[in-house]
Design a protein around this motif. Structure first.
Motif, PDB file in Angstrom:
ATOM      1  N   ILE A   1       1.472  -9.054  -2.179  1.00 18.83           N
ATOM      2  CA  ILE A   1       0.569  -8.139  -1.491  1.00 18.83           C
ATOM      3  C   ILE A   1       0.304  -6.944  -2.401  1.00 18.83           C
ATOM      4  O   ILE A   1       1.227  -6.357  -2.944  1.00 18.83           O
ATOM      5  CB  ILE A   1       1.167  -7.643  -0.165  1.00 18.83           C
ATOM      6  CG1 ILE A   1       1.422  -8.834   0.765  1.00 18.83           C
ATOM      7  CG2 ILE A   1       0.232  -6.643   0.493  1.00 18.83           C
ATOM      8  CD1 ILE A   1       2.126  -8.437   2.047  1.00 18.83           C
ATOM      9  N   THR A   2      -0.963  -6.614  -2.563  1.00 23.37           N
ATOM     10  CA  THR A   2      -1.333  -5.450  -3.366  1.00 23.37           C
ATOM     11  C   THR A   2      -2.248  -4.547  -2.565  1.00 23.37           C
ATOM     12  O   THR A   2      -2.908  -4.973  -1.621  1.00 23.37           O
ATOM     13  CB  THR A   2      -2.060  -5.868  -4.658  1.00 23.37           C
ATOM     14  OG1 THR A   2      -3.256  -6.576  -4.324  1.00 23.37           O
ATOM     15  CG2 THR A   2      -1.163  -6.738  -5.524  1.00 23.37           C
ATOM     16  N   SER A   3      -2.281  -3.299  -2.945  1.00 21.17           N
ATOM     17  CA  SER A   3      -3.234  -2.350  -2.373  1.00 21.17           C
ATOM     18  C   SER A   3      -3.784  -1.527  -3.515  1.00 21.17           C
ATOM     19  O   SER A   3      -3.324  -1.638  -4.654  1.00 21.17           O
ATOM     20  CB  SER A   3      -2.548  -1.461  -1.332  1.00 21.17           C
ATOM     21  OG  SER A   3      -1.523  -0.697  -1.939  1.00 21.17           O
ATOM     22  N   ARG A 121       4.423   4.118  -8.466  1.00 22.28           N
ATOM     23  CA  ARG A 121       3.964   3.149  -7.466  1.00 22.28           C
ATOM     24  C   ARG A 121       3.700   1.778  -8.087  1.00 22.28           C
ATOM     25  O   ARG A 121       2.732   1.090  -7.752  1.00 22.28           O
ATOM     26  CB  ARG A 121       2.723   3.665  -6.741  1.00 22.28           C
ATOM     27  CG  ARG A 121       2.991   4.923  -5.925  1.00 22.28           C
ATOM     28  CD  ARG A 121       1.818   5.299  -5.059  1.00 22.28           C
ATOM     29  NE  ARG A 121       2.128   6.492  -4.248  1.00 22.28           N
ATOM     30  CZ  ARG A 121       1.279   7.053  -3.404  1.00 22.28           C
ATOM     31  NH1 ARG A 121       0.071   6.543  -3.256  1.00 22.28           N
ATOM     32  NH2 ARG A 121       1.635   8.126  -2.721  1.00 22.28           N
ATOM     33  N   GLY A 122       4.547   1.408  -9.014  1.00 18.42           N
ATOM     34  CA  GLY A 122       4.446   0.096  -9.653  1.00 18.42           C
ATOM     35  C   GLY A 122       3.493   0.041 -10.825  1.00 18.42           C
ATOM     36  O   GLY A 122       3.418  -0.984 -11.508  1.00 18.42           O
ATOM     37  N   GLU A 275      -5.096  -1.652  -8.579  1.00 13.02           N
ATOM     38  CA  GLU A 275      -4.201  -2.403  -7.697  1.00 13.02           C
ATOM     39  C   GLU A 275      -2.750  -2.104  -8.046  1.00 13.02           C
ATOM     40  O   GLU A 275      -2.386  -1.999  -9.226  1.00 13.02           O
ATOM     41  CB  GLU A 275      -4.468  -3.906  -7.821  1.00 13.02           C
ATOM     42  CG  GLU A 275      -5.789  -4.330  -7.214  1.00 13.02           C
ATOM     43  CD  GLU A 275      -5.947  -5.845  -7.186  1.00 13.02           C
ATOM     44  OE1 GLU A 275      -5.064  -6.535  -7.766  1.00 13.02           O
ATOM     45  OE2 GLU A 275      -6.915  -6.337  -6.600  1.00 13.02           O
ATOM     46  N   HIS A 276      -1.936  -1.948  -7.003  1.00 10.35           N
ATOM     47  CA  HIS A 276      -0.523  -1.685  -7.233  1.00 10.35           C
ATOM     48  C   HIS A 276       0.283  -2.308  -6.109  1.00 10.35           C
ATOM     49  O   HIS A 276      -0.261  -2.748  -5.080  1.00 10.35           O
ATOM     50  CB  HIS A 276      -0.265  -0.174  -7.312  1.00 10.35           C
ATOM     51  CG  HIS A 276      -0.272   0.515  -5.979  1.00 10.35           C
ATOM     52  ND1 HIS A 276       0.869   0.995  -5.372  1.00 10.35           N
ATOM     53  CD2 HIS A 276      -1.281   0.776  -5.112  1.00 10.35           C
ATOM     54  CE1 HIS A 276       0.561   1.540  -4.213  1.00 10.35           C
ATOM     55  NE2 HIS A 276      -0.734   1.428  -4.032  1.00 10.35           N
ATOM     56  N   ASN A 277       1.564  -2.348  -6.315  1.00 15.53           N
ATOM     57  CA  ASN A 277       2.483  -2.903  -5.322  1.00 15.53           C
ATOM     58  C   ASN A 277       2.806  -1.827  -4.281  1.00 15.53           C
ATOM     59  O   ASN A 277       3.458  -0.834  -4.609  1.00 15.53           O
ATOM     60  CB  ASN A 277       3.767  -3.378  -6.010  1.00 15.53           C
ATOM     61  CG  ASN A 277       4.746  -4.021  -5.050  1.00 15.53           C
ATOM     62  OD1 ASN A 277       4.522  -4.042  -3.834  1.00 15.53           O
ATOM     63  ND2 ASN A 277       5.833  -4.550  -5.583  1.00 15.53           N
ATOM     64  N   PRO A 278       2.372  -1.992  -3.031  1.00 19.16           N
ATOM     65  CA  PRO A 278       2.595  -0.944  -2.022  1.00 19.16           C
ATOM     66  C   PRO A 278       4.058  -0.730  -1.679  1.00 19.16           C
ATOM     67  O   PRO A 278       4.424   0.311  -1.128  1.00 19.16           O
ATOM     68  CB  PRO A 278       1.810  -1.456  -0.809  1.00 19.16           C
ATOM     69  CG  PRO A 278       1.719  -2.929  -0.996  1.00 19.16           C
ATOM     70  CD  PRO A 278       1.653  -3.154  -2.473  1.00 19.16           C
ATOM     71  N   SER A 279       4.908  -1.693  -2.019  1.00 18.26           N
ATOM     72  CA  SER A 279       6.332  -1.537  -1.732  1.00 18.26           C
ATOM     73  C   SER A 279       7.070  -0.799  -2.843  1.00 18.26           C
ATOM     74  O   SER A 279       8.270  -0.511  -2.725  1.00 18.26           O
ATOM     75  CB  SER A 279       6.981  -2.911  -1.508  1.00 18.26           C
ATOM     76  OG  SER A 279       6.917  -3.689  -2.699  1.00 18.26           O
ATOM     77  N   ALA A 280       6.368  -0.492  -3.944  1.00 22.19           N
ATOM     78  CA  ALA A 280       7.002   0.205  -5.064  1.00 22.19           C
ATOM     79  C   ALA A 280       7.297   1.649  -4.680  1.00 22.19           C
ATOM     80  O   ALA A 280       6.709   2.211  -3.762  1.00 22.19           O
ATOM     81  CB  ALA A 280       6.100   0.154  -6.297  1.00 22.19           C
TER      82      ALA A 280
END
Length: 536
Positions: A1-3, A121-122, A275-280
């Protein structure tokens, strides 16, 4: 998942932090844009704290003004968005030198150091500070305040050790920043449009000598998704298609964007979405591979002004590959207990104040952030090493005077008497402005000497034939691909940029002859267009 993360990118700041943040706020109010998560500044940040810092900026005296940064440093104001920047050639060099590995210059404002890589944030963000000059490239970081007229400029020149460190990186890079452009990047964008705006670049573009060969080398090695630069005070976009290597399934492409300086009606700010990893983690973090590389290259630290070559596979070095393994990276994480968050350990160390002691002399400081960083990761504090060398030389000279010994060899020491620089650091290419100049600035240090560069970077002066060069007509879309919105400051009055630049001559005899000469290799470029506005 990315945001998607909104990232603002700026060109030369020149101390106009208030204007930068006001423009972001104005874009938010007028266009409904959400505030960006991050601001990246590509040099000439000018983190000037006090009057002593002003003496350490390589600018004409009329530009030695305190600016707005001091209010952020003192805590009177706080940056509304996390700001990460690299150094350029108009900096309070004594301030930035305190943080060779990077650190906070104010709450929420982070400097990447001589070279550095962090994660947010990744997203992996790297950069290299300063500009390229051939005659200082192979030296160690020997300068320290108080600077003389030579070291005042050589201190911000890129060194081979930083390029070598970055070239040890193997993991993918999302964003990379340099102040001056990678040499040759103009061939991958709308070159005709660039030369219409900056006609005095034509000869250097045609000769492929504009920009930094060191940055070009890093661009080809790192192949980042984005590369941002400034320095030449013009907006320019390009897309560079790289050749796929054996480890890549698909060839990579780099979207390049250079931006103007922070002035009204200029393209100094761009918003992009990445785009980045929202869980980072939402915290700014050290990059584990970069830390591992710093540890691996720690024994290469050099504070001598003498030229030296980095290790290479030429039969002269027992070791030349300082890249790190997965085990090395794992060891870094284990030592840090899997917590590489950058500590919020900023502290104001300047004691000069803004209003008192206006003639306070710059001093060489050891910054507690650097002390903590070096202790944590087992690294050499470059400034501490410089001070050790200074003390050793002073002790040695004291002993020699006591014994009244005379060196029969007649050879000079590696250092001058004041241990702050060498006469050979003089910058023959400098263009400065006289007191009657307008608010525009001349292109100090923007090109190296061709003869020196040719010997050092003969292989880089031609573009790789394997890379596809885009046509001049087809690259206007690059600007659209790079971001969704850009802005000058519509609230400000139109800048009076039609005032002519006045460049000083190099010698008194030039004045007698009535001809104005420029201390630069490509004098002919400027002869017909002295009115043009070129970047510093």
């Amino acid at each position: 998942i990315t945001s998607k993360m909104r990232v603002a990118v700026s060109g030369c700041c020149h101390g106009a932090l208030d204007k930068m943040f006001e423009t972001l706020e104005l874009m938010e109010q007028r266009h409904g844009h959400a505030r960006p998560d991050l601001l990246l500044c590509t040099g000439d940040f000018q983190a000037v704290r006090d009057s002593a810092d002003l003496q350490c900026m390589a600018v004409p005296p009329k530009y030695r003004q305190l600016g707005g940064f001091a209010q952020y440093y003192s805590g009177e104001k706080k940056a509304p968005v996390l700001t990460i920047f690299i150094g350029g050639n108009h900096e309070a060099s004594n301030h930035l030198q305190e943080l060779p590995y990077g650190g906070w210059v104010a709450p929420n404002i982070y400097y990447l150091g001589y070279a550095g890589v962090v994660k947010y944030r990744g997203i992996r963000i790297g950069g290299i500070s300063g500009i390229f000059k051939t005659h200082d490239y192979k030296r160690g970081h020997f300068e320290c305040p108080p600077y003389n007229q030579n070291t005042l400029r050589s201190v911000y020149h890129v060194r081979n050790i930083e390029v070598f460190k970055i070239k040890q990186l193997k993991q993918p890079m999302d964003i990379f920043m340099s102040h001056d452009w990678p040499r040759g990047i103009y061939h991958y964008g709308n070159k005709n449009s660039l030369l219409k705006k900056k006609s005095f670049f034509r000869q250097e573009v045609e000769d492929n000598t504009l920009g930094s060969p060191a940055a070009s080398e890093l661009l080809q090695h790192l192949k980042p998704a984005y590369w941002f630069s400034a320095h030449l005070h013009v907006k320019f976009a390009a897309v560079m298609q790289h050749e796929a290597d054996s480890s890549e399934q698909q060839p990579k492409a780099t979207k390049f964007l250079a931006l103007d300086k922070c002035l009204p009606q200029r393209d100094f700010l761009q918003i992009i979405e990445i785009e980045h990893n929202p869980s980072a983690s939402d915290s700014l973090e050290y990059d584990p591979e970069w830390i591992a590389v710093l540890k691996a290259t720690n024994n290469l630290i050099n504070v001598s002004p003498n030229s030296w070559n980095m290790p290479e596979n030429n039969g002269l070095h027992a070791k030349w590959d300082y890249s790190v393994t997965e085990e090395d990276i794992k060891a870094v994480l284990e030592e840090a207990s899997n917590d590489l968050r950058i500590p919020q350990n900023f502290s104001a160390v300047s004691t000069n104040g803004n209003k008192s002691r206006q003639r306070a002399a710059p001093v060489h400081r050891i910054n507690p952030q650097t002390t903590e960083f070096c202790a944590r990761f087992g690294l050499v504090d470059i400034n501490d090493r410089i001070q050790q060398v200074k003390e050793e030389i002073l002790v040695q000279r004291g002993d020699e005077e006591e014994e009244e010994e005379v060196d029969s060899t007649g050879e000079a020491s590696d250092y001058n008497t004041d241990v702050s620089g060498l006469a050979t650091s003089a910058n023959p290419d400098e263009i400065i402005l006289d007191d009657e100049a307008s608010s525009e600035e001349g292109p100090d240090d923007s090109s190296d000497q061709q003869s020196d560069a040719a010997s050092t970077y003969s292989g880089l002066r031609r573009l790789p034939s394997s890379m596809n060069v885009s046509s001049d007509e087809g690259l206007d879309s690059a600007s659209i691909e790079l971001g969704q919105s850009s802005s000058g400051n519509p609230e400000e009055e139109q800048n009076t940029s039609d005032k002519s630049l006045k460049r000083t001559g190099v010698e008194n005899e030039e004045e007698k002859s009535g001809k104005k000469k420029i201390k630069r290799r490509n004098q002919a470029i400027y002869a017909s267009r002295e009115e043009d506005d070129e970047a510093e």
